[in-house]
Design an enzyme around this catalytic site. Sequence first.
Site, PDB file in Angstrom:
ATOM      1  CG  ASP A   1      -2.198   0.737   1.048  1.00 17.85           C
ATOM      2  OD1 ASP A   1      -2.343   1.458   0.046  1.00 17.85           O
ATOM      3  OD2 ASP A   1      -3.085   0.593   1.909  1.00 17.85           O
TER       4      ASP A   1
ATOM      5  CD  GLU B   1      -9.517   2.435   0.430  1.00 18.45           C
ATOM      6  OE1 GLU B   1      -9.204   1.309   0.812  1.00 18.45           O
ATOM      7  OE2 GLU B   1      -8.704   3.337   0.203  1.00 18.45           O
TER       8      GLU B   1
END
Length: 650
Positions: free
Chosen positions: A405, A460
């Site tokens: 990430d 998200e």
Amino acid sequence: MKLKFVLTAFLVMVISLSVNAQNSFELLSPDKAVKVSITIKDKIYYTLSHGGNKLTDKNTLSLSLKDEVLGNNPRLKDSKKGSVSKLIKPLVPLKYSSVPNNYNYLTLNFKNKFSVEFRAFNDGVAYRFITSKKNDIEVVDEEFKLAIPDDYLLHLQATGGFKTAYEEKYATTEAKDWRNADNMSTLPFLIDTRKGYKLLVSESDLSDYPCMFLGGNNNGVVSKFPKAPLTFGPDGDRSLKITNEATYIAKTKGTRTFPWRYFVISKEDKQLLENCMTLKLAPQSSADDYSWVKPGQASWEWWNDAAPYGPDVNFVSGYNLDTYKYYIDFASKFGVKYIIMDEGWAKTTIDPYTPNPEVDVKEIIRYGKEKNVGVILWLTWLTVQNNMDVFATFEKWGVKGVKIDFMERSDQVMVNFYENVAREAAKHKQLIDFHGAFKPAGLEYKYPNVISYEGVRGMEQMEFCPPDNSLFIPFIRNAVGPMDYTPGAMISMQPEVYKAARPNAAGVGTRAYQLALFVVFESGLQMLADNPTLYYRNEDCTKFITSVPTTWDETHIIEANVGEVAIVAKRNQNKWFIGGITNGHKTSREFAINFDFIEKGKTYTMTYFEDGINANRQAMDYRKKTITVHYGDTINIAMAKNGGWAAILE
């Protein structure tokens, strides 16, 4: 004397015709509908046409090296034309298990030890530079200049700079309003000619080179590239600050092929969803054996904050051993292949070798193996960069993959990081899911263990991820490669009444919309974002979601309109799935589905989920029904605003 004059004039005419013929080329697609016309003058110019209709004219390309510009006053040495017809069988088939790769090509070889190769497909055009320089070269810039008339419409993801996770909202703008040089967009980039054609612009075979962005100019769009970073400074636990940049965008081998610049040309919007251009231009797999790569679904704890609850949860839920075992039990019951352990499984974000003592990762991995559920662990890219031997350690632990990430950069150094990760992870049989990432550009075919990328405004983002934005995704972002959007909300809301936060996260759009996303959106690793508690309480929806494969043998587009609606049928072996999604611009939309894609002579039982009568206000309202259908039958369906429709045919 007169004869001499005539002969001289004739020779001049012949030489002139010869020069003009040598400097003008036409390349047609196999079906002769697509044409690229190339003219070599002071620059290399090309024009794209379809069916005799000119789409974009007098575009230019060049490659600026430290001491020369390849493409300025080019001197042609020779050219070569040919045809290729082959079949690609991708290891992770997101649309088709077999993809025909048929094209005609033209290679123009120039005297400065470089070439430009064009390919014409039935659904588009691509070109790339090829150099054969002896030593390393510094690429100062690359010119991709595309002429776009004022009345064309652009669908794009505008960004304020090169530091981006490709999660900006899509914008639609008139071409004439996007001329400012300060404007910048990520790829892919969709152009609507408003004359019956659309062009999707992206790139493939990206290696040792920065991602291309597009900026505005007074004639259309022009390429922009991040400079190669030279030095870095600290910037928290998950990033680095660039403190010094080079004058070049890439320092690379002098003998190499450069990334493909491609255009998918569509007369119908459904062709954008059907295209496999990134695959057709991508490099071949780097190894013979990737049989260990297993696509599938994953249960994910971050979106619902690891907070299962209810009479069967007799422990304090959170990022701890009992909770993760609960997720594994859920995954095992419904045949979900993986769980993802996001931020919190390790003691710190900078040390991938020391687990959080409350989590007991090794016991979770052992338990998962017992239940036939693999474990994928989250890490920041910086931690991976500083600990590239972590894949060997994870292999010993029994980890199945890594979610990496916060890269949020697209320069040459970061592109090389992606490839280094893919290569190193493959050695240790680890899947990779890139988050905070740029779009797919072929690495996922060179290294099939790269199972998905984020690079999208996914769920998200909760209330900032409405269907009005997500209805562009199948036609733009997902049209170039796999995408980790994290669908599966069991709490559904219409945008005007949205109020939610973790642990009670909610999705924008109807329940049927959420189910359909699993069919419409493509990813080798497809998340179930919500809480197992809610999946247990909505078992009919959960059974449908977990029955949807992540790979497909065949794709058939039923209805497609950019930004408005996508209805897609997909086959895995002998089962068909249908997913339909629409935006919030109308209170209801009706469509006809013709079952001309299923097998003749067979009776199919179709179980489907549709928006309920109150779904426009109460987005969780849905109906589940079962009917039988045969080849050639037609049924009418309706979708509410921000609604959906989903079915399985057996």
